[in-house]
Design a protein around this motif. Structure first.
Motif, PDB file in Angstrom:
ATOM      1  N   LEU A 183       0.926  -1.240   0.064  1.00 13.59           N
ATOM      2  CA  LEU A 183       0.046  -0.064   0.064  1.00 13.59           C
ATOM      3  C   LEU A 183       0.921   1.161  -0.131  1.00 13.59           C
ATOM      4  O   LEU A 183       1.387   1.916   1.120  1.00 13.59           O
ATOM      5  CB  LEU A 183      -1.093  -0.093   1.323  1.00 13.59           C
ATOM      6  N   ALA A 225      -5.424   1.528  -1.879  1.00 11.53           N
ATOM      7  CA  ALA A 225      -6.348   0.389  -1.499  1.00 11.53           C
ATOM      8  C   ALA A 225      -7.397  -0.204  -2.433  1.00 11.53           C
ATOM      9  O   ALA A 225      -7.671  -1.190  -2.944  1.00 11.53           O
ATOM     10  CB  ALA A 225      -7.254   0.795  -0.156  1.00 11.53           C
ATOM     11  N   LYS A 275      -7.984  -3.539  -4.434  1.00  8.64           N
ATOM     12  CA  LYS A 275      -9.113  -4.162  -4.700  1.00  8.64           C
ATOM     13  C   LYS A 275      -9.235  -4.601  -6.272  1.00  8.64           C
ATOM     14  O   LYS A 275      -9.843  -5.625  -6.368  1.00  8.64           O
ATOM     15  CB  LYS A 275     -10.198  -3.216  -4.338  1.00  8.64           C
ATOM     16  N   GLU A 294      -2.776  -1.185   7.699  1.00 14.19           N
ATOM     17  CA  GLU A 294      -2.970  -1.385   6.591  1.00 14.19           C
ATOM     18  C   GLU A 294      -4.383  -2.292   6.426  1.00 14.19           C
ATOM     19  O   GLU A 294      -4.965  -2.435   5.440  1.00 14.19           O
ATOM     20  CB  GLU A 294      -1.898  -1.804   5.892  1.00 14.19           C
ATOM     21  N   GLU A 326      -7.268  -0.443   6.306  1.00 20.20           N
ATOM     22  CA  GLU A 326      -7.570   0.448   5.264  1.00 20.20           C
ATOM     23  C   GLU A 326      -8.017  -0.528   4.281  1.00 20.20           C
ATOM     24  O   GLU A 326      -8.898   0.070   3.528  1.00 20.20           O
ATOM     25  CB  GLU A 326      -6.133   1.122   4.931  1.00 20.20           C
ATOM     26  N   LEU A 327      -7.470  -1.683   3.996  1.00 18.91           N
ATOM     27  CA  LEU A 327      -7.970  -2.591   3.022  1.00 18.91           C
ATOM     28  C   LEU A 327      -9.366  -3.018   3.531  1.00 18.91           C
ATOM     29  O   LEU A 327     -10.481  -3.062   2.443  1.00 18.91           O
ATOM     30  CB  LEU A 327      -7.323  -3.896   2.790  1.00 18.91           C
TER      31      LEU A 327
END
Length: 296
Positions: free
Chosen positions: A192, A248, A252, A284, A287-288
């Motif tokens: 990231l 992110a 995805k 992280e 965030e994901l």
């Protein structure tokens, strides 16, 4: 395989080699327990304990969670006998044992002095698990399969395959080899970082070791890469095929490429420059989870 079994894995999971309670002190084990409890709350489908864990490492993660699937990614057949593994699984509480999946692999010749005839060794190991008391049957194990023979074995002797360090193209080929019913759960490494050069440096720091292992390089050559792609920790072409680099949203999108290629589940390994590529990158992971939202 039933749709219910696929649902227990979820679409997206977390793969981490930092979830080994046996490799740290009491404070480290408390940190792992807190991290996996949060990962469960974030709705990740499966927690993969990477880097040749033991059943005991996995059992600690099972004990620190309530509903999430926990898998070894992967346990080396050379490090533990089938009888030891079966006994360790039997020791997991009966109410939680169904959440545990045994991921098995043959590791790599340069890392295992006794390495010999890996396919035959895996067949023998699976036979021993079937014969153990109590047995550890195909319904509770997956194989770290890359090539055609091991993928075929994963179809007949396990739930399916957990390939590591593979491209979306490999995922499509693996799905064709496995057929429609077997589980396919590849790992995808993530950086990231929107600074592309820095992200690639982080990726190369991780990849360089794996490019010393013939099982991985042979597989990449089968996929159309060349020896020159392995120089200097990996060419840009190789890095961009193997990793999800960026924000992110980019992660995805890259994850979706693997799902579209036939994966049932993608196990995300988050790499960070600050922690040397490992550690417990909880910010992280959050965030994901936010980026994936209800799609987890």
């Amino acid at each position: 395989m039933s749709s219910k079994t696929r649902e227990t894995f979820g679409r997206v999971g977390i793969w981490s080699s930092a979830l080994h309670g046996s490799r740290t002190d009491d404070a480290g084990r408390r940190a792992i327990a807190a991290a996996v409890a949060e990962l469960e709350e974030l709705k990740y489908g499966t927690l993969w304990i990477g880097g040749s864990p033991s059943v005991e490492d996995a059992a600690a993660v099972v004990a620190a969670t309530r509903t999430v699937t926990v898998a070894t990614g992967i346990l080396s057949i050379w490090d533990h006998t089938a009888e030891e593994v079966a006994a360790g699984i039997a020791a997991i509480g009966a109410g939680s044992r169904g959440r545990f999946v045994l991921g098995l692999g043959v590791s790599h010749g340069p890392m295992v002095p006794q390495y010999s005839k890996p396919y035959s060794a895996m067949v023998g190991y699976l036979d021993a698990l079937d014969a153990a008391t109590p047995p550890v049957g195909p319904e509770s194990r997956v194989l770290a399969a890359l090539g055609p023979k091991m993928l075929k074995l994963a179809t007949g002797r396990a739930l399916g395959a957990h390939p590591y360090l593979v491209t979306a193209e490999h995922t499509a080929e693996a799905r064709a080899a496995l057929g429609p019913d077997a589980l396919l759960a590849p790992e995808l490494s993530v950086v990231l970082d929107t600074d592309t050069d820095r992200a690639r440096t982080t990726a190369r720091n991780m990849l360089a070791m794996y490019l010393q292992l013939p099982n991985y390089t042979d597989n990449l050559l089968r996929l159309g890469f060349s020896e020159s792609d392995f120089d200097g920790g990996g060419s840009t072409r190789l890095l961009d095929a193997l990793f999800a680099l960026g924000d992110a949203g980019r992660v995805k999108a890259r994850t979706q490429e693997y799902l579209d290629a036939g994966a049932d589940h993608v196990a995300l390994q988050v790499l960070t420059a600050e922690e040397g590529g490992g550690g417990l990158p909880r910010a992280e992971w959050r965030e994901l989870a936010k980026a994936f939202g209800d799609e987890l």
